[in-house]
Design an enzyme around this catalytic site. Structure first.
Site, PDB file in Angstrom:
ATOM      1  CB  SER A 242      -0.943   0.017   1.205  1.00 47.95           C
ATOM      2  OG  SER A 242      -0.190   0.230   2.396  1.00 47.95           O
ATOM      3  CE1 TYR A 363      -1.248   9.147   4.236  1.00 51.95           C
ATOM      4  CE2 TYR A 363      -3.398   9.509   5.204  1.00 51.95           C
ATOM      5  CZ  TYR A 363      -2.561   9.540   4.112  1.00 51.95           C
ATOM      6  OH  TYR A 363      -3.040   9.944   2.906  1.00 51.95           O
ATOM      7  CD  GLU A 364      -1.203   3.363   4.049  1.00 48.77           C
ATOM      8  OE1 GLU A 364      -2.146   3.830   3.435  1.00 48.77           O
ATOM      9  OE2 GLU A 364      -0.545   2.369   3.651  1.00 48.77           O
ATOM     10  N   GLY A 365       2.840   4.578   8.561  1.00 44.14           N
ATOM     11  CA  GLY A 365       4.238   4.495   8.984  1.00 44.14           C
ATOM     12  C   GLY A 365       4.913   5.833   8.780  1.00 44.14           C
TER      13      GLY A 365
END
Lengths: 385, 259, 401
Positions: A242, A363-365
């Protein structure tokens, strides 16, 4: 424009997404941002254009595309509004765990409705004490007869409250450490499942962010995604595929900011000529363009690398996420600088772009965690010989 | 239900200018698009198909490159495209166009409903729809803004009037023209685009539709263009000069006189 | 079809430059015609060596063209009153009829017509054909077109004019098709050609960016629709005498395949910009919705309404009912302010007949200045705020008194 040798199908994806962006997203983005309104109708338009099924195999009603196809669509949406693009991307993030690790039955149950856009999905990982450190997860799932019983709270979950299908990670056996976590599908209507109030955010205000609250939430046994104890593995694999999507949001946003900055610089007259004529301005724009194109090239390369079926994709995936999202922050900030006073005003679109850019680094790491991933990968690579 | 939608390829009108020196249309960089009102007609047809089943056929009269517009139509939900194209059609006014389309529609066989946009943005005449209905001798309603229902061969709709609307009922086969208010056209879908790429439009020539050559093109037209020109506007104008404050002062004086 | 004599053509390219539709191209020294040729004939006229010709098979001219005489105006009747456009058409029709030396007639269709025919006489009609029948209470294309067709076939007028209203634009094209004659929609000017008495019908095309003059040379009647407010009515003259002919139509012709179940009048909240004495219009130059606020403010101060160019409406700063121009409304207020509007023809055809036009634009070459009564070359962001604040001061001053 650099030629990235898109196939005819890929060009069609770009065209369809671009038209949705121009006709549906751009005209509404200011209002969605100001009213912090979820883009339900735009998501329906995207669904109607078959794009929710882009990455889902044809056997489940999707288009059968890969990471690169998603990157192309997300880049176009992000040129219009990162808030809308995030809502779209978050559904994929919620679907990937089921696609990656779920049973055939789970896929058959959930993929077609996600592919058609009938139901939105979301991904439940982050908690108050488990952000970058996923091992701090407190949410638990206990098997009770034929049902799993979930307890705990997930924080800052994108699409929460608007999605119907949630992929959630919970601890099933704390004694097993990283192998003690498992993923589950939770549905909006499950008993004991509720949401917190909508969060107020700096940017991406068209997207909705809430808590997921599980109070003795009971779900059928077969909602377990993959085998028990594979939760972390699924999460990592999900984020690997993703992240280029998030990176492409940075590319789209950077492109939008560059477009605005150049057009403005060409028509803004100071000292008797367009400010574009001044090298001080040209150089800022040139640097924006350089970073943007380099990021796009890396994102496309990483996505194609993932689609090639390569085993180890974490490093490439993290690298493109860091580069493109740091670029987006820089380029949107520079765009505000080019538009100067106008850029700071809400009647021009660049201040929103700058506000929207910040989340991409988080976000997402976070981009710091991404660098950890890259560092660890380097360490691993160089210790082989 | 078999639905026919008439579409037209038009230059994006807001970009068209007449060069006053050469008296030619500056068309460079002007894109060809599907007439925006026809998009609404197509959307209405596709929605009817989704509700009641059936097929949607897009038909256009124009040069070979008008096939592009049929592809757009298929990408947005039409099942097939028919291109009515022949050099003999050149110079057709609305009279000759409605004749040609009527012959083509007859050639296609039975149908239940024909939908048209209320007008094309290049000509703005709003005549082909009603002309076509008359030639096919079917009931017709202009300016449909809402289709209420469509059962047992009867269609109920609302027609926009200058001062409100009329609720209308008519038996099919019938023709109606639609206004923008009827719907929000969808963007093409990915699957639609792929289908459109493969689409082979049925091409009908003057001979195919059995048209009388005397009724086609310029020959068959009842109106002729005498001349085309850039509009001239002239007024005895008075420019208010000076600083901004002085200009505003003068304006206020003039307003005082006027109001 | 356009014929090019390859022997005669010298490849000079004059035709290429002349073609309005870019349909001719000189290839290898010879003109080649493309598919988008509309056979307008401009190129034939300019070719110096006579290499171009249009293959005109002798058109079958309706033999009895000369039998058609008189000018007719369709007087739209709805809700117990004649639509104002009918009086405007009578004003224009009167001039045409006088020039041709023929009578001017009005056609009044509806139910409960009362004495309305007399009004048409007062506004210039020599004769009024009226059909008063309950079947005509609601407008339907079938019944209206049928009875009108019968009247036209019986009396053979050479010219028929109608308003380009929802009703006119709906059934007049159908009527023209029934009569196998030409119709020109939305004319902005009508004139009689001296030589042969033909009706010259001028209308905008391509969204109003160009104008075309059109004739109907081989069939009768010559039909045209004209938008409301484009033409001016003559003054009312109650001393005028005219004949009122009550016609009873064939009942079969009153049948309609379309049924009007209910006719609803909608009260709209929106200001009808057609009725305002002062219109303040803004365009692309306002830059944003925020910029457009100045337009609303100024309109408020002047007791007027806001209007907009298509660019401003397309940008979503103001809704469509406020749009002035070819694809919007035609207006004719006492004072029209054009602020930040460059003056696309499409806009100008909708406001050029305003009594006074005040233009504020920073580009002194903007075409909008061509129609200006008073022009201010300046930045709308400087001029408007000053004007607004001065007007506010005036108002405050008035309040004190």
């Amino acid at each position: 424009m650099v030629n990235y040798f898109l196939s005819e199908e890929q060009q069609m994806i770009v065209d369809v997404a671009r038209q949705i962006t121009a006709e549906k997203i751009v005209p509404q983005r200011v209002e969605l941002d100001e009213k912090e309104q979820f883009p339900t109708e735009i998501l329906q338009d995207i669904a109607q254009a078959d794009l929710f099924g882009l990455y889902i195999p044809e056997e489940y009603g999707g288009f059968g595309g890969g990471s690169f196809d998603m990157v192309l669509a997300l880049e176009e949406f992000a040129r219009g509004c990162v808030g809308v693009a995030t809502s779209f991307a978050a559904s994929a993030l919620g679907a990937y765990p089921i696609l990656i690790s779920g049973s055939k039955e789970l896929k058959q149950k959930y993929m077609p409705v996600i592919a058609s856009g009938e139901k939105l999905a979301a991904f439940g990982l982050t908690e108050a004490n488990a952000g970058s450190d996923a091992s701090g997860i407190q949410t638990t799932a206990v098997l009770d007869g034929d049902e799993w019983v979930l307890n705990g709270t997930k924080q800052w979950i994108t699409n929460a409250g608007d999605a119907k299908i949630y992929s959630v990670i919970a601890i099933t056996d704390r004694s097993k450490g990283p192998r003690g976590a498992s993923m589950f599908v939770v549905e909006d209507s499950d008993p004991g499942f509720s949401y917190g109030p909508k969060e107020k955010k700096l940017g991406i205000r068209a997207s909705s962010t809430r808590e997921l609250i599980f109070k003795d939430c009971r779900i059928p046994k077969d909602r377990l995604i993959g085998r028990q104890g594979t939760g972390f593995f699924t999460v990592m694999k999900t984020l690997d595929v993703s992240r280029p999507g998030i990176a492409s949001l940075g590319v789209g946003l950077g492109q939008a900011a560059l477009d605005e900055a150049v057009l403005y610089a060409k028509q803004r007259i100071q000292f008797g000529k367009p400010v574009m004529a001044f090298q001080a301005v040209q150089h800022i724009l040139a640097d924006m363009a350089i970073q943007l194109e380099a990021s796009r090239a890396l994102v496309y390369a990483a996505a194609r690398h993932i689609d090639s079926g390569a085993k180890d994709v974490s490093k490439a995936s993290s690298m493109c996420k860091v580069m493109a999202t740091d670029m987006a922050m820089k380029v949107t900030t520079d765009a505000v600088q080019i538009l100067a006073g106008h850029g700071y005003m809400r009647e021009y679109p660049v201040e929103k772009m700058m506000r929207d850019a910040k989340i991409l680094q988080i976000y997402e790491g976070t981009n710091q965690i991404q660098r950890n991933v890259i560092g660890q990968a380097l360490n691993k690579e160089y210790s082989r010989s | 239900m078999k639905i026919i939608v008439c579409v037209k390829q038009v230059p994006d009108a807001k970009d068209v200018r007449l060069d006053p020196k050469t008296n030619t249309l500056a068309r460079e960089g002007v894109e060809s698009i599907m007439n925006p009102f026809d998009r609404h007609a197509l959307e209405a047809a596709v929605v009817l198909k989704e509700q009641y089943g059936g097929t949607v056929t897009a038909i256009t009269m124009g040069p070979p490159q008008a096939e592009e517009t049929l592809r757009d139509a298929v990408a947005c939900g039409a099942d097939e495209g028919v291109l009515v194209s022949d050099r003999a059609f050149a110079g057709a006014d609305t009279w000759a166009t409605s004749y040609t389309l009527a012959k083509a529609v007859e050639k296609l066989g039975e149908f239940d409903l024909i939908l048209c946009g209320k007008q094309a943005i290049d000509g703005d005449t709003a005549q082909v729809g009603p002309g076509l209905a008359q030639r096919l001798d079917i009931p017709y309603v202009a300016y449909a803004r809402k289709i209420t229902e469509c059962v047992d061969g009867v269609i109920r709709l609302e027609r926009l009037m200058d001062d409100g609307y009329d609720e209308i009922e008519m038996g099919m086969p019938a023709l109606m023209t639609v206004v923008k208010e009827i719907n929000e056209p969808r963007v093409p879908s990915l699957k639609g685009k792929m289908k459109a790429k493969k689409m082979q439009a049925t091409v009908l020539t003057a001979a195919d539709i059995g048209a009388d050559p005397e009724c086609l093109g310029l020959q068959g037209s009842t109106t002729q263009v005498v001349k085309v020109f850039s509009p001239q506007f002239s007024a005895e104008r008075c420019m208010l000069t000076g600083t901004v404050d002085e200009q505003v002062d003068q304006l206020l004086v003039k307003l005082e006189e006027l109001l | 079809m356009l014929k090019i004599d390859k022997e005669a053509c010298i490849g000079c390219g004059i035709c290429e430059d002349t073609c309005t539709f870019s349909a001719i191209e000189v290839v290898d020294g010879v003109a080649v015609v493309g598919d988008n040729c509309t056979l307008c004939g401009n190129c034939v006229d300019v070719c110096e060596v006579g290499a171009l010709s249009i293959d005109k098979v002798e058109k079958k001219v309706v033999a009895d063209l000369a039998d058609w005489t008189g000018v007719w105006v369709y007087a739209e009747f709805r809700d117990g009153r004649v639509a104002p456009v009918a009086f405007e058409l009578l004003g224009a029709g009167r001039k045409l009829a006088d020039q041709l030396g023929v009578p001017l007639s009005a056609v009044l269709l509806g139910s409960g017509l009362d004495n309305n025919a007399q009004d048409l006489v007062a506004y210039g009609a020599d004769k009024v054909y009226q059909i008063d029948d309950p079947a005509l209470t609601h407008f339907t294309d079938d019944a209206y077109a049928n009875v009108f067709e019968d009247l036209i076939r019986e009396h053979k007028p050479e010219i028929v004019l109608a308003g380009a209203t929802a009703i006119g634009r709906s059934f007049i094209p159908r009527l023209a098709t029934m009569l196998a004659t030409g119709l020109t929609a939305d004319c902005t000017a009508l004139a009689i050609r001296e030589e042969d008495g033909a009706l010259m019908q001028t209308r905008p095309a391509f969204g109003g960016n160009i104008m075309a003059t059109i004739e109907c040379s081989t069939s009768r009647p010559q039909m045209a629709t004209v938008r409301p407010l484009v033409l001016k009515p003559n003054g009312r003259d109650d001393s005028r005498q005219g004949e009122i002919v009550k016609v009873t139509p064939d009942p079969a012709r009153l049948l309609s395949r379309v049924k009007v179940l209910r006719s609803v009048r909608e009260e709209t909240n929106e200001v009808n910009i057609n009725e305002a004495d002062v219109l303040v219009a803004g365009g692309r130059g306002l830059d944003s919705e925020k910029g457009f606020e100045m337009i609303r403010e100024l309109a408020g101060l002047l007791g007027g309404a806001t209007a907009a160019s298509r660019a401003a409406v397309d940008s979503g700063w103001v809704p469509y009912p406020h749009q002035v121009g070819q694809t919007g409304k035609t207006v004719c207020p006492k004072v029209y302010f054009a602020c930040g509007i460059s003056g696309a023809v499409q806009h100008m055809v909708g406001m050029q007949s305003s009594d006074t036009i005040i233009v504020i634009n920073r580009d002194e070459n903007a075409p909008i200045f061509d129609v200006a009564t008073y022009g201010v070359v300046g930045d709308v962001f400087e001029v408007l705020p000053k004007l607004i604040s001065r007007l506010q001061d005036q108002r405050a001053g008035e309040g004190d008194n």
